[in-house]
Design a protein around this motif. Sequence first.
Motif, PDB file in Angstrom:
ATOM      1  N   UNK B 119       1.415   0.757   4.028  1.00 45.46           N
ATOM      2  CA  UNK B 119       1.587  -0.665   3.801  1.00 45.46           C
ATOM      3  C   UNK B 119       3.069  -1.005   3.615  1.00 45.46           C
ATOM      4  N   UNK B 120       3.731  -0.151   2.803  1.00 50.14           N
ATOM      5  CA  UNK B 120       5.163  -0.396   2.568  1.00 50.14           C
ATOM      6  C   UNK B 120       5.946  -0.384   3.891  1.00 50.14           C
ATOM      7  N   UNK B 124       7.913  -3.321   5.511  1.00 49.10           N
ATOM      8  CA  UNK B 124       9.333  -3.183   5.895  1.00 49.10           C
ATOM      9  C   UNK B 124       9.521  -3.615   7.345  1.00 49.10           C
ATOM     10  N   UNK B 125       8.564  -3.137   8.207  1.00 51.06           N
ATOM     11  CA  UNK B 125       8.655  -3.518   9.622  1.00 51.06           C
ATOM     12  C   UNK B 125       8.582  -5.016   9.751  1.00 51.06           C
ATOM     13  N   UNK B 126       7.550  -5.568   9.030  1.00 48.75           N
ATOM     14  CA  UNK B 126       7.358  -7.020   9.117  1.00 48.75           C
ATOM     15  C   UNK B 126       8.586  -7.727   8.586  1.00 48.75           C
ATOM     16  N   UNK B 127       9.160  -7.162   7.515  1.00 52.34           N
ATOM     17  CA  UNK B 127      10.329  -7.800   6.932  1.00 52.34           C
ATOM     18  C   UNK B 127      11.461  -7.899   7.971  1.00 52.34           C
ATOM     19  N   UNK B 128      11.686  -6.779   8.649  1.00 52.23           N
ATOM     20  CA  UNK B 128      12.757  -6.767   9.662  1.00 52.23           C
ATOM     21  C   UNK B 128      12.520  -7.843  10.716  1.00 52.23           C
ATOM     22  N   UNK B 163       4.768  -7.384  -2.502  1.00 49.41           N
ATOM     23  CA  UNK B 163       4.531  -5.966  -2.815  1.00 49.41           C
ATOM     24  C   UNK B 163       4.003  -5.807  -4.229  1.00 49.41           C
ATOM     25  N   UNK B 164       4.706  -6.612  -5.102  1.00 46.25           N
ATOM     26  CA  UNK B 164       4.268  -6.540  -6.511  1.00 46.25           C
ATOM     27  C   UNK B 164       2.790  -6.961  -6.645  1.00 46.25           C
ATOM     28  N   UNK B 165       2.473  -8.076  -5.990  1.00 42.96           N
ATOM     29  CA  UNK B 165       1.089  -8.572  -6.025  1.00 42.96           C
ATOM     30  C   UNK B 165       0.139  -7.520  -5.450  1.00 42.96           C
ATOM     31  N   UNK B 166       0.522  -6.878  -4.319  1.00 44.88           N
ATOM     32  CA  UNK B 166      -0.345  -5.868  -3.684  1.00 44.88           C
ATOM     33  C   UNK B 166      -0.534  -4.653  -4.567  1.00 44.88           C
ATOM     34  N   UNK B 167       0.531  -4.267  -5.250  1.00 39.23           N
ATOM     35  CA  UNK B 167       0.396  -3.067  -6.078  1.00 39.23           C
ATOM     36  C   UNK B 167      -0.237  -3.364  -7.435  1.00 39.23           C
ATOM     37  N   UNK B 168      -0.473  -4.662  -7.631  1.00 37.86           N
ATOM     38  CA  UNK B 168      -1.148  -5.025  -8.895  1.00 37.86           C
ATOM     39  C   UNK B 168      -0.168  -4.979  -9.992  1.00 37.86           C
TER      40      UNK B 168
END
Lengths: 242, 168
Positions: B119-120, B124-128, B163-168
């Motif tokens: 996911x990370x 990251x890919x999506x971020x780029x 990311x924070x939301x996804x990782x809870x």
Amino acid sequence: MVEGPLAQFEITTLIPITIGGHDVSFTNSSLFMALAVLGVMFFMVAGMRKGSLVPGRWQLCVEVCYEFVANMLHDAAGRDARKYFPFIFTLFMFILFANLLGLVPFVGFAFTSHIIVTFAMAIFVFVGVTLIGLAKHGFKFFNLFIPKGAPKALLPLLVVIEIVSYLTRPISLSVRLFANMVAGHTMLEVFGGFVVALGVFGVAPFAFIVVLISLELLVAVLQAYVFAILTCLYLNDALNLH
Amino acid sequence: MPQFDPAVFLPQIFWLVILFGLIYLFIAHSAAPKITRVLERRQDRIASDLEEAERMQTTAEQVRTDYDLAMKAARATAASMVAQKRNAIKAEMETEYNQLSGELAAEAALAEQKIIVARDKALDDIRAVSVDVCQDIIQTVSGLDLDEKIISVSVNSRFDMMKETANG
């Protein structure tokens, strides 16, 4: 000559015998005694021939007679009387066969209708029982004549009555059997005469005879029983003083 | 009556004594003992048969009692065997369950780890891509040519939040 109803009791000599000047001929009475003896012997020998564990009809008849007399003796005179069983049994069977043989039509002769025969048996019983009592109890045997719980004042009278009644036992015993047999046979003879005399109407007395014969069969058995049980009771008096 | 003629007395008494004596001897010494024997034998037989029957009944009852006892013992043994086996199976199952659940937990943790990494990486890919897309959109819409770094800061803060939301 017309024979009376008592002619049937006539003694006729068959074989004349005399011993020491006394007449001891073999008569029709002796013949029927011999027939009674042979009848009893045959009845028992043939009945007990096999002596099976499970009795046949005949064997059962013999056993019933045996047990009937044995129970009668036991009930009347107790255990001590056992050794007198053969005598009582003989007495019963002998008188029974005598009475029944007397009822055989045309030829029958009942020697029990002779007072001398019944008296001889009765006196034998009387003397025997008295001797047994004396041998067992000695002088205490005469307590028999003192009724239990009788008032002292009446005692002499009661003892006399007791003695007289004791002494008349053989007479009452013999006359009872004798009279019954004579009466029955005389009645049969009289009504038999009516049958002949009335011709067609003889049917009525004939029917009566049929009934009377059944009654006489009953009397024949009953009187043998009475003779035997009275003997048992006398024996009881002698063996078990009150 | 002919019965009272004294002439008939003696012969009758004479023969009566002889013949009655004869039948008495016969009955006393032959017939009566024989009947007694037969009756006694029957009595003995009945008594012994009854005794035998009673003995057999006692034996049968004994056998029955023994059978009941044996049955009871067998039932008890069977019950204890069943209980023992059940406990053994239970224990085995528990062990296996624990082992299996341990393995599964480990596998699950591993998988989770992989998912997070994937996911990370995806983020990251999506971020780029997102930075490029944002730059293009802003240029097209407003005609501003913003520096990639400025956009990157904004997008990164967004993605960090996701990311924070996804990782809870």
